[in-house]
Design a protein around this motif. Structure first.
Motif, short mmCIF file in Angstrom:
data_model
loop_
_atom_site.label_atom_id
_atom_site.label_comp_id
_atom_site.label_asym_id
_atom_site.label_seq_id
_atom_site.Cartn_x
_atom_site.Cartn_y
_atom_site.Cartn_z
N GLN A 101 -3.45 9.76 -10.25
CA GLN A 101 -4.90 9.51 -10.39
C GLN A 101 -5.59 9.52 -9.02
OE1 GLN A 101 -6.17 9.44 -13.33
NE2 GLN A 101 -4.82 8.44 -14.78
N GLY A 102 -5.22 10.47 -8.17
CA GLY A 102 -5.85 10.61 -6.86
C GLY A 102 -5.26 9.72 -5.78
N LEU B 226 0.01 12.00 -13.13
CA LEU B 226 1.07 12.00 -12.11
C LEU B 226 1.46 13.42 -11.73
CD1 LEU B 226 3.03 10.01 -10.57
CD2 LEU B 226 4.68 10.56 -12.36
N PHE B 227 1.42 13.71 -10.41
CA PHE B 227 1.73 15.04 -9.90
C PHE B 227 2.74 14.95 -8.75
CE2 PHE B 227 -2.59 15.18 -11.51
CZ PHE B 227 -2.68 16.39 -12.18
N ALA C 94 2.20 3.89 -12.49
CA ALA C 94 0.94 3.84 -11.76
C ALA C 94 1.26 3.66 -10.27
CB ALA C 94 0.10 2.69 -12.28
N GLY C 95 0.31 3.14 -9.50
CA GLY C 95 0.60 2.92 -8.09
C GLY C 95 -0.64 2.54 -7.31
N ALA D 169 0.85 -1.19 0.00
CA ALA D 169 0.00 0.00 0.00
C ALA D 169 0.89 1.24 0.00
CB ALA D 169 -0.91 -0.02 1.22
N GLY D 170 0.65 2.16 -0.95
CA GLY D 170 1.45 3.38 -1.04
C GLY D 170 2.59 3.29 -2.04
N SER D 171 2.69 2.17 -2.74
CA SER D 171 3.83 1.99 -3.64
C SER D 171 3.54 2.46 -5.06
CB SER D 171 4.22 0.50 -3.67
OG SER D 171 5.28 0.32 -4.56
#
Ligand SMILES: [Zn+2]
Length: 280
Positions: A246-247, A201-202, A50-51, A10-12
């Motif tokens: 993407q949020g 991506l930000f 992505a992530g 989670a968080g990767s």
């Protein structure tokens, strides 16, 4: 299909490579988010950055891939196990106005969250980044992403960025190329700069003492965005640096460790990008 890192927590952030020779386009869906692929450096290879959100449910998830090719298209999916990252809990003391904001502040916070939502809702349709992401400051990063924080013993929130031990006045650099989509003071964030790196991506930098870029400006890797400081909800001077895709809130330190040089989009000389929208 190949995921890097191959153990997903989670968080990767995840670099996804798909071998699809002859494809004209590749896209996908993962945990309700659209995954956009671009042609990679190697022929027939498609890549997406992505992530998985820091609060993503632990357990199996389905990554769906849609390949458009002539004459046939193909859909396939893979089960990806999401592992817990075991983030810590810590307590902090901040000024009371940041834990229980008054009505005037609440109005401001609400308006600013709408501005940010608008900024994050629109991203360039192609990758603006190129090559690896670089640390935004020459200062040590703390192990702070994903930590559950108690402010003044009351409000609990998840720390969705990485804090760097930067003294006030330390130059903050663009971690990669992109377009500045927000550069202004905000209530919690203080002086804040958000860069769109394309395809959702930000990167977001907070608490600057001074901002040196303008909204709409194109920046290259290493360009100075401003000077770090202690504006907004802080306990002292530092740089808070966050990565959103993407949020989803991703671990910025893991993004810095991703080797993207072999999977990078073709370099483009880009003076202006008509694709982003200025917040009003
Ligand atoms: Zn922080």
């Amino acid at each position: 299909m190949q995921l890097t890192p191959d153990v997903v927590v989670a968080g990767s952030p995840e670099l996804i490579r798909v071998s699809a020779p002859g494809a004209t386009s590749v896209d996908g869906e993962w945990l309700g988010r659209k995954v956009q692929f671009f042609p990679g450096a190697r022929t027939g290879e498609w890549t997406a950055l992505a992530g998985v959100d820091v609060e993503a449910p632990i357990g199996p998830s389905t990554l769906k891939i849609h390949i458009i090719a002539m004459p046939d298209s193909a859909d396939f999916s893979r089960t990806v196990e999401i592992h817990a990252a075991h983030y810590r809990t810590e307590s902090l003391g901040v000024q009371p106005k940041f834990v229980e904001p008054g009505p005037e502040a609440l109005k401001q916070i609400h308006e600013q969250s709408e501005v940010k939502a608008k900024v994050f809702a629109s991203s360039a349709p192609e990758p603006l980044w190129h090559g690896d992401f670089h640390a935004p400051v020459a200062a040590a990063a703390t192990d702070s992403f994903g930590v559950r924080r108690m402010f003044n013993g009351k409000l609990a929130s998840i720390h969705k960025g990485a804090d760097f031990r930067a003294h006030t006045g330390t130059p903050v650099h663009a971690a990669n190329s992109g377009v500045v989509v927000l550069a202004r003071p905000l209530y919690f964030e203080g002086n804040c700069v958000i860069i769109d790196h394309g395809m959702g991506l930000f990167t977001e930098s907070m608490h600057f003492s001074r901002i040196d870029v303008k909204e709409g400006q194109h920046v290259n890797t290493g360009d100075v965005l401003g000077l770090s400081g202690a504006t907004g909800r802080v306990t002292g001077p530092h740089l808070h640096w966050a990565v959103r895709w993407q949020g989803a809130s991703l671990d910025p330190i893991k993004l810095l460790h991703l080797n993207l040089s072999g999977s990078t989009p073709p370099s483009k000389k880009t003076a202006a990008h008509p694709h982003h929208h200025r917040p009003r």
